[in-house]
Design a protein around this motif. Structure first.
Motif, PDB file in Angstrom:
ATOM      1  N   TYR A  24       3.182   1.047  -3.570  1.00  0.00           N
ATOM      2  CA  TYR A  24       2.400   0.987  -4.812  1.00  0.00           C
ATOM      3  C   TYR A  24       0.962   1.412  -4.505  1.00  0.00           C
ATOM      4  N   SER A  25       0.759   2.710  -4.372  1.00  0.00           N
ATOM      5  CA  SER A  25      -0.574   3.191  -4.007  1.00  0.00           C
ATOM      6  C   SER A  25      -1.602   2.711  -5.026  1.00  0.00           C
ATOM      7  N   ASP A  26      -2.750   2.353  -4.545  1.00  0.00           N
ATOM      8  CA  ASP A  26      -3.876   1.856  -5.347  1.00  0.00           C
ATOM      9  C   ASP A  26      -3.626   0.496  -5.981  1.00  0.00           C
ATOM     10  N   ALA A  27      -2.608  -0.240  -5.546  1.00  0.00           N
ATOM     11  CA  ALA A  27      -2.359  -1.584  -6.079  1.00  0.00           C
ATOM     12  C   ALA A  27      -3.393  -2.561  -5.530  1.00  0.00           C
ATOM     13  N   ARG A  28      -3.691  -3.575  -6.340  1.00  0.00           N
ATOM     14  CA  ARG A  28      -4.587  -4.656  -5.916  1.00  0.00           C
ATOM     15  C   ARG A  28      -3.752  -5.925  -5.805  1.00  0.00           C
ATOM     16  N   LYS A  70       2.452  -6.968 -11.738  1.00  0.00           N
ATOM     17  CA  LYS A  70       3.803  -6.926 -11.158  1.00  0.00           C
ATOM     18  C   LYS A  70       3.917  -8.029 -10.123  1.00  0.00           C
ATOM     19  N   ILE A 124       0.528  -8.429  -8.010  1.00  0.00           N
ATOM     20  CA  ILE A 124      -0.312  -7.253  -7.844  1.00  0.00           C
ATOM     21  C   ILE A 124      -0.648  -6.660  -9.212  1.00  0.00           C
ATOM     22  N   HIS A 156      -0.839  -2.870 -10.599  1.00  0.00           N
ATOM     23  CA  HIS A 156      -0.491  -1.496 -10.254  1.00  0.00           C
ATOM     24  C   HIS A 156      -0.327  -0.714 -11.548  1.00  0.00           C
ATOM     25  N   GLU A 157      -1.003   0.411 -11.639  1.00  0.00           N
ATOM     26  CA  GLU A 157      -0.949   1.249 -12.837  1.00  0.00           C
ATOM     27  C   GLU A 157      -1.290   0.439 -14.094  1.00  0.00           C
ATOM     28  N   GLN A 165       0.822  -1.206   0.000  1.00  0.00           N
ATOM     29  CA  GLN A 165       0.000   0.000   0.000  1.00  0.00           C
ATOM     30  C   GLN A 165       0.862   1.265   0.000  1.00  0.00           C
TER      31      GLN A 165
END
Length: 167
Positions: free
Chosen positions: A128-132, A154, A147, A149-150, A125
């Motif tokens: 990597y903000s907003d990663a799932r 990754k 994850i 991310h963007e 978190q």
């Protein structure tokens, strides 16, 4: 059927084969739904696959995996140069990973593991903000966390003691 530590049940619903995975106490963990036709994939997954390096390869199987406490993934199995690959997509069309398959299609490796340790969740978190988090795989020497991310898949690797190694 007994599948190692799990019990599986197979059935048909809406003309699609399903395999459901439970533990010995009846706790549901995963459902595999055999889609078998590219037209049954979400549009974003189909578009991503059709623009990938694998688009011309022979499709062997297409499945949707619904998993406990994890987002669904779509697995397109292709044969490329005599080898079989599992292409794992999220519903929004992000290719999370492409792995060579051992041609064992029971998907046991895709079953959810124990909850993601809080240290790992916090690290992801923060870094990597907003990663799932799509999947966590505990290996012999490390912890691999897949994850999104963007809008890219990754793989974040941690030591067994949960220290970040690399992405």
């Amino acid at each position: 059927e007994n599948e190692k530590a799990y019990i599986t049940a197979k059935f048909w619903q809406e003309q699609l084969a399903h395999t459901v995975w439970f533990d010995q106490f009846g706790q549901w963990y995963m459902t595999e739904i055999e889609l078998n036709q590219i037209e049954k994939l979400p549009a974003a997954v189909r578009t991503a696959f059709e623009s990938s390096e694998y688009k011309a390869e022979q499709i062997d199987d297409i499945d949707r995996l619904e998993r406990l406490d994890s987002e669904d993934i779509y697995v397109i199995e292709v044969k490329k140069e005599g080898r079989e690959y599992h292409l794992c997509y999220t519903e929004d069309g992000v290719l999370v990973k492409a792995i060579e398959s051992d041609q064992n299609d029971d998907y046991e490796d895709y079953l959810p593991t124990d909850p993601t340790p809080s240290e790992i969740t916090e690290f992801i978190q923060n870094r990597y903000s907003d990663a799932r988090i799509v999947e966590i795989d505990i290996k012999r020497n490390c912890i691999e966390v897949d994850i999104v991310h963007e809008k890219r898949g990754k793989e974040v690797i941690f030591e067994k003691k949960k220290a970040w190694m690399h992405t």
